[in-house]
Design a protein around this motif. Sequence first.
Motif, short mmCIF file in Angstrom:
data_model
loop_
_atom_site.label_atom_id
_atom_site.label_comp_id
_atom_site.label_asym_id
_atom_site.label_seq_id
_atom_site.Cartn_x
_atom_site.Cartn_y
_atom_site.Cartn_z
N GLN A 52 0.83 -1.21 0.00
CA GLN A 52 0.00 0.00 0.00
C GLN A 52 0.86 1.26 0.00
N VAL A 53 1.91 1.28 0.82
CA VAL A 53 2.77 2.46 0.90
C VAL A 53 3.48 2.70 -0.43
N SER A 54 4.05 1.67 -1.02
CA SER A 54 4.75 1.83 -2.30
C SER A 54 3.82 2.37 -3.38
N VAL A 55 2.63 1.79 -3.45
CA VAL A 55 1.67 2.20 -4.48
C VAL A 55 1.21 3.63 -4.24
N ASP A 56 0.86 3.94 -2.99
CA ASP A 56 0.37 5.29 -2.70
C ASP A 56 1.42 6.35 -3.00
N ARG A 57 2.67 6.08 -2.67
CA ARG A 57 3.73 7.06 -2.92
C ARG A 57 4.02 7.21 -4.41
N TYR A 58 3.73 6.19 -5.18
CA TYR A 58 3.93 6.26 -6.63
C TYR A 58 2.75 6.94 -7.32
N TRP A 104 11.19 9.72 0.64
CA TRP A 104 12.37 8.95 1.09
C TRP A 104 12.05 8.15 2.35
N ASP A 105 11.51 8.82 3.36
CA ASP A 105 11.27 8.16 4.64
C ASP A 105 10.23 7.06 4.54
N ALA A 106 9.14 7.34 3.84
CA ALA A 106 8.07 6.34 3.75
C ALA A 106 8.52 5.10 2.98
N LEU A 107 9.22 5.30 1.87
CA LEU A 107 9.62 4.15 1.06
C LEU A 107 10.68 3.31 1.75
N TYR A 108 11.62 3.95 2.43
CA TYR A 108 12.62 3.16 3.16
C TYR A 108 12.03 2.52 4.41
N ASN A 109 11.33 3.31 5.23
CA ASN A 109 10.94 2.85 6.57
C ASN A 109 9.66 2.05 6.62
N ASP A 110 8.73 2.32 5.69
CA ASP A 110 7.43 1.65 5.75
C ASP A 110 7.24 0.62 4.65
N ALA A 111 7.99 0.72 3.58
CA ALA A 111 7.84 -0.23 2.48
C ALA A 111 9.04 -1.16 2.39
N LEU A 112 10.21 -0.62 2.07
CA LEU A 112 11.38 -1.45 1.81
C LEU A 112 11.80 -2.29 3.01
N PHE A 143 10.67 -2.79 -7.71
CA PHE A 143 9.81 -1.68 -8.13
C PHE A 143 10.10 -0.43 -7.30
N THR A 144 10.20 -0.61 -5.98
CA THR A 144 10.36 0.54 -5.08
C THR A 144 11.73 1.18 -5.21
N PHE A 145 12.78 0.36 -5.26
CA PHE A 145 14.12 0.92 -5.44
C PHE A 145 14.26 1.60 -6.80
N SER A 146 13.66 1.03 -7.84
CA SER A 146 13.75 1.67 -9.17
C SER A 146 13.04 3.01 -9.16
N SER A 158 22.82 -1.25 -1.73
CA SER A 158 23.42 -2.53 -1.33
C SER A 158 23.59 -2.64 0.18
N GLU A 159 23.78 -1.53 0.88
CA GLU A 159 23.94 -1.55 2.33
C GLU A 159 22.70 -1.04 3.06
N ALA A 160 21.68 -0.65 2.32
CA ALA A 160 20.44 -0.19 2.94
C ALA A 160 19.71 -1.37 3.58
#
Length: 489
Positions: A52-58, A104-112, A143-146, A158-160
């Motif tokens: 949901q987070v990835s889709v909403d942010r896109y 940045w924060d949502a995709l790293y912290n809530d999705a990835l 999808f999210t990293f791209s 790679s280190e995330a």
Amino acid sequence: MKKSLIKIYTLLMIPVAGLILNGCTGEFEEMNVDPNNPTSISPALLLPNAIQVSVDRYWGHSSRFQRLNIDAAMCWMQHLARNIYINVEGDSYEIPLTVSSGTWDALYNDALVNFESVQRLSGQGGEFENRNYYGVALVMKAFTFSYMTDVFGPIPYSEALKGTAENPINSPKYDSMEDIYAGLMEDLRLANESLNADGPAISGDILFDGDVMRWKKFANSLRLKLANHQAAQKPAESQAVMAEILEDPSTYPVFTSNEDFAQLMHVDVIGSRNKMFDVFSTRSDWNISQTLINELLELDDERITVYAQPLADGSYAGLPNGLTDAAAGNYAASVIGTKFLDPTAPSILMSYAELLFIEAEAALDGDIDGDPAALLEEAIAASFDQHDLEMPSDYMARIGEVNKETIMTQKWLALFGQGVEAWTEYRRTGFPVFPPPNPDAVFYNEGVLPTRLEYPTSEYSLNKAALDEGLRLLGGEDTMRTPLWWVED
């Protein structure tokens, strides 16, 4: 005598107490587990919110000052134009810093982070070992990293996501876009291998409802897209990926119709609605851009009836981009179409039409075999069909010669709603060619249509050394004017 009996009784009770204590401690760990605070969470519970987070942010996102697609990309791509607050919310090439930090924060912290957990838990030897969860996690991470690297450029990759690893990394390095793309395409190849329609079932899949074959199609279609993005910089590698997929559809299935592409179907429940509904049904700050309206009118293109609502007299009109609030007040312009105001309307990640446009461009560029004109016609027809319309029989004659500009302009029309991807394609190819600005328009960013987002300020305070290396990899300053790696010459 009494004292002696007490002593004997006490001595007898000591071993009995020991037995009782031993019996209790044997089950103590089990008794001490709080069922309301589990030590691990199954992939089925992690997956829904992460998707949901990835889709909403896109696609949309409803929080003001964080709407990258609606406030920034769709305006920059002249799908939309703002009629108020243009100097702070995107249309004038100026955006609040919260667009960057929120994305940045949502995709790293809530999705990835959650996709990474799904991958770890479902991988070989994991607590919930399941090859299909593992494949889904790889696809959504790719999808999210791209999405993120196409927006920012070099990013931690790679280190995330290693902050809780056995050897935690709290200041992850930045990777180049070239290395990120290579890693993502390899992950998508592995995802295709892992995903098996006859394999174990998955739940919590709000995107494809557990249909593993659709996940395979998404993985391979996305891999084709990334190969096409980088084709100008790495032609041999991209051509090899395209050939591998397109020449072996049984092993590498891709989207085949408007019934199987990647879109999130929403329900009319708060928190689960189409985010464009949440935004456009409560605010009237946007109109359809004059650029889009004029192009559709020139082509006598019926998609105008889907993208926009007519004025009171039945006509369609657009609003020029970049106008001051006062100047915008002099225009009567169409607003977004009712299809996008439906709370259950889908959020699209990648469409069947988009895949066909990729193939048309690749054929034109000589990256795959095929007739660019025929593939373009298929792509346009798929876009019409996506909106329950039929492409006119003479439409190809209306658009003229099939060249790069024709293909990319038609793709721009078809990507309405997917402003971020339209922005990526514009930055990559330079098409479509937009008309000169309206004389009353005011643009910031030195008048340059943004080429990327600036890094969030938190990276300067929390990860400065790694960020400095990221800027070196970027090859320019941290501004919205520095071009990204896949730009064609």
